[in-house]
Design a protein around this motif. Structure first.
Motif, PDB file in Angstrom:
ATOM      1  N   LEU A 143       0.428  -1.217  -0.406  1.00 37.22           N
ATOM      2  CA  LEU A 143       0.145   0.469  -0.679  1.00 37.22           C
ATOM      3  C   LEU A 143       1.510   1.305   0.093  1.00 37.22           C
ATOM      4  O   LEU A 143       0.626   2.093  -0.426  1.00 37.22           O
ATOM      5  CB  LEU A 143      -0.695   0.181   0.975  1.00 37.22           C
ATOM      6  CG  LEU A 143      -1.638   1.213   1.310  1.00 37.22           C
ATOM      7  CD1 LEU A 143      -2.683   1.562   0.776  1.00 37.22           C
ATOM      8  CD2 LEU A 143      -2.529   0.875   2.695  1.00 37.22           C
ATOM      9  N   SER A 178      -3.792   1.548  -4.845  1.00 33.41           N
ATOM     10  CA  SER A 178      -3.808   1.589  -3.779  1.00 33.41           C
ATOM     11  C   SER A 178      -5.067   1.294  -2.936  1.00 33.41           C
ATOM     12  O   SER A 178      -4.804   0.522  -2.123  1.00 33.41           O
ATOM     13  CB  SER A 178      -3.708   3.178  -3.425  1.00 33.41           C
ATOM     14  OG  SER A 178      -3.955   3.656  -2.008  1.00 33.41           O
ATOM     15  N   LEU A 220      -5.711  -1.739   0.050  1.00 29.00           N
ATOM     16  CA  LEU A 220      -6.921  -1.438   0.926  1.00 29.00           C
ATOM     17  C   LEU A 220      -7.673  -2.696   1.044  1.00 29.00           C
ATOM     18  O   LEU A 220      -7.782  -3.546   1.768  1.00 29.00           O
ATOM     19  CB  LEU A 220      -7.967  -0.108   1.003  1.00 29.00           C
ATOM     20  CG  LEU A 220      -6.638   0.972   1.107  1.00 29.00           C
ATOM     21  CD1 LEU A 220      -7.860   2.293   0.514  1.00 29.00           C
ATOM     22  CD2 LEU A 220      -6.337   1.165   2.224  1.00 29.00           C
ATOM     23  N   ILE A 240     -10.888   4.229   8.949  1.00 31.23           N
ATOM     24  CA  ILE A 240     -10.779   3.873   7.134  1.00 31.23           C
ATOM     25  C   ILE A 240     -11.128   3.506   6.485  1.00 31.23           C
ATOM     26  O   ILE A 240     -11.247   4.172   5.361  1.00 31.23           O
ATOM     27  CB  ILE A 240     -10.217   1.937   7.934  1.00 31.23           C
ATOM     28  CG1 ILE A 240      -8.554   2.608   8.424  1.00 31.23           C
ATOM     29  CG2 ILE A 240      -9.168   1.453   6.440  1.00 31.23           C
ATOM     30  CD1 ILE A 240      -8.045   0.885   8.813  1.00 31.23           C
ATOM     31  N   PHE A 274     -11.853   6.454   3.720  1.00 30.20           N
ATOM     32  CA  PHE A 274     -11.493   6.288   2.178  1.00 30.20           C
ATOM     33  C   PHE A 274     -12.299   6.785   1.746  1.00 30.20           C
ATOM     34  O   PHE A 274     -12.247   6.302   0.092  1.00 30.20           O
ATOM     35  CB  PHE A 274     -11.816   4.454   2.251  1.00 30.20           C
ATOM     36  CG  PHE A 274     -11.390   3.836   1.337  1.00 30.20           C
ATOM     37  CD1 PHE A 274     -11.266   3.362   0.199  1.00 30.20           C
ATOM     38  CD2 PHE A 274     -13.075   3.060   0.476  1.00 30.20           C
ATOM     39  CE1 PHE A 274     -11.366   3.644  -1.266  1.00 30.20           C
ATOM     40  CE2 PHE A 274     -13.522   2.115  -0.709  1.00 30.20           C
ATOM     41  CZ  PHE A 274     -12.371   2.570  -1.788  1.00 30.20           C
ATOM     42  N   ASN A 334      -3.661   7.278   3.988  1.00 30.80           N
ATOM     43  CA  ASN A 334      -3.241   6.150   4.237  1.00 30.80           C
ATOM     44  C   ASN A 334      -1.868   5.415   5.899  1.00 30.80           C
ATOM     45  O   ASN A 334      -2.503   5.025   6.599  1.00 30.80           O
ATOM     46  CB  ASN A 334      -3.219   5.374   3.195  1.00 30.80           C
ATOM     47  CG  ASN A 334      -4.296   4.755   2.193  1.00 30.80           C
ATOM     48  OD1 ASN A 334      -5.220   5.279   3.347  1.00 30.80           O
ATOM     49  ND2 ASN A 334      -4.688   4.826   1.358  1.00 30.80           N
ATOM     50  N   TYR A 393      -2.945   3.917   8.953  1.00 28.91           N
ATOM     51  CA  TYR A 393      -2.584   2.555   9.797  1.00 28.91           C
ATOM     52  C   TYR A 393      -1.174   2.087  10.299  1.00 28.91           C
ATOM     53  O   TYR A 393      -0.997   1.104  11.159  1.00 28.91           O
ATOM     54  CB  TYR A 393      -2.000   2.046   8.401  1.00 28.91           C
ATOM     55  CG  TYR A 393      -2.887   1.348   7.383  1.00 28.91           C
ATOM     56  CD1 TYR A 393      -3.794  -0.450   7.393  1.00 28.91           C
ATOM     57  CD2 TYR A 393      -4.315   2.397   7.021  1.00 28.91           C
ATOM     58  CE1 TYR A 393      -5.023  -0.702   7.083  1.00 28.91           C
ATOM     59  CE2 TYR A 393      -5.014   1.567   6.156  1.00 28.91           C
ATOM     60  CZ  TYR A 393      -5.517   0.029   6.066  1.00 28.91           C
ATOM     61  OH  TYR A 393      -6.686   0.138   5.583  1.00 28.91           O
TER      62      TYR A 393
END
Length: 442
Positions: A72, A117, A121, A372, A376, A417, A421
């Protein structure tokens, strides 16, 4: 990704004379755009490089699941390096100034990297779903080879989605028309728009939504089960403590009873011995009947503190030995009664602490999953709605500023991201501090 161009919305670029030349926006807006988007590019590059270096240089992070995080980060890093700088220039100038071949390469890289990307995910979501719902079997299947194959599949699928325009599935103008219009936009072919948007966003969105709902349900169920188990353990611990206390009281009572029996026996035995001595020496007893008074008696003081009863030292020794033995037995019994209680208490405290840590981690994981999905959707949904609607709606003509804003909102996901994460992961924070030279991190 750069938005596709509706042929009926070909607005001419702006004509603002600035110190940077003729631009599509006023000078102040150009500088603000360069500073803001330049900062976003810089943060995206630094953040994703730190993630990659952290996984390969910090031992606690060198685990198989983190290879998805590296993939990622690579996708987001390529977005920041290959796509974003040219988009900044294009947004300010309002026209493409780098030729048709670089335009095709830029658009292909844009679709490839952004799709990779998003699909990474999705792969991370699937990996976490398997790890939570089937932890024992999946732990055996989650090998380096299997994870690398999944990562290769993600990039091949991204290439499959991004390459069709290069082999003719596009409505790009020829070289002459391109040089006249100087527009570098994605293909607006309706078939390709449906194909690419489905593979790049809508299908992964559906998969991630279903997976994260299942993860949330499983996590919530485990939290409830662990909370219930914690209550049961507390009740069990309290009952154990009560039982241990009861055993302790019974042990002490039994010892005291045994000691009383022993002392009574010794008293009776002593009386019998004294009676026998009296039968043997009646004259001595009659002459000195106060010999049993001990050291404080006048006779004892008169004779230098020495008792004339030859059995007194023996009786004193027996009493001392009996008391010492009683104290030793009492101490050992108490230790036997109390030490298991302390041991069980320590075990229960350890179990409760582990459960508390586990519950905290699962709550944090559930919160992370919500963030997340929220980020997104907020970043990419506006772009893909515009990407699908504009080719099918001739009257829909969004302004260039709106197009640029929605496009960059999707790009911002590549910056967020590595933050999302890693910010909730202590090992990643330690790795970043170590890479940045923060003291106190070994």
């Amino acid at each position: 990704m750069s938005a596709s161009d509706n042929q009926s919305c070909n607005l001419p670029p702006g004509n603002y004379s600035t110190t940077l030349g003729v631009l599509d926006v006023p000078e102040w807006e150009a500088f603000l755009t360069i500073i803001t988007l330049g900062f976003c590019i810089l943060i995206t590059i630094i953040g994703n490089i730190l993630v990659i270096l952290g996984v390969f240089t910090y031992k606690p992070l060198r685990i198989v699941p983190n290879f998805f995080i590296v993939s990622l980060a690579v996708a987001d890093l390529t977005v920041a390096v290959l796509v974003l700088p040219l988009n900044v220039v294009y947004s300010i100038l309002g026209q493409w100034a780098f030729g048709i071949h670089l335009c095709k390469m830029w658009l292909t890289s844009d679709i490839l990297c952004c799709t990779a990307s998003i699909l990474n995910l999705c792969a991370i979501a699937l990996d976490r779903f398997r790890a939570i719902t089937d932890p024992i079997k999946y732990a055996q299947k989650r090998t380096i080879k299997r994870v690398l194959l999944m990562i290769v599949a993600v990039w091949l699928l991204s290439l499959l989605i991004s390459s069709p325009p290069l082999i003719g599935w596009n409505d790009w103008p020829d070289t002459g028309a391109f040089l006249a219009k100087k527009k570098c936009r994605l293909s607006s072919r309706q078939g390709y728009v449906i194909y690419s948007s489905s593979g790049s966003f809508y299908i992964p969105l559906i998969i991630m939504t279903i997976v994260y709902i299942q993860i949330f349900i499983a996590t919530r169920r485990r939290l409830r089960e662990r909370a219930k188990a914690s209550k049961i353990n507390a009740i069990f611990k309290r009952r154990k403590a009560d039982a241990a206390n009861e055993v302790d009281r019974e042990s002490v009572s039994s010892i005291e009873t045994n000691h009383n029996i022993e002392m009574n026996f010794r008293k009776e035995k002593g009386k019998q011995e004294n009676y026998e001595m009296g039968q043997l020496k009646p004259i001595l007893v009659d002459e000195d009947s106060v010999t049993d008074l001990g050291e404080n008696s006048p006779c004892s003081q008169r004779n230098g503190g020495t008792s004339k009863d030859p059995s007194a030292p023996l009786a004193q020794l027996k009493n001392t030995s009996s008391n010492s033995r009683y104290a030793t037995i009492n101490s050992k019994s108490k230790n036997r009664a109390i030490n298991p209680q302390k041991k069980m208490s320590g075990i229960h405290q350890f179990i409760e602490e582990k459960q508390r840590i586990s519950l905290s981690k699962e709550r944090r994981a559930a919160r992370t999953l919500g963030i997340i999905m929220g980020v997104f959707v907020v970043c990419w949904l506006p772009f893909f709605l515009m990407y699908v609607i504009v080719p099918f709606c001739p009257e829909c003509c969004p302004t260039r500023r709106l197009v640029n804003f929605i496009t960059w909102l999707g790009y911002i996901n590549s910056m967020l991201n590595p933050i999302i994460y890693t910010i909730f992961n202590m090992d990643f924070r330690r790795a970043f501090k170590k890479l940045l030279g923060v003291p106190g991190i070994s």
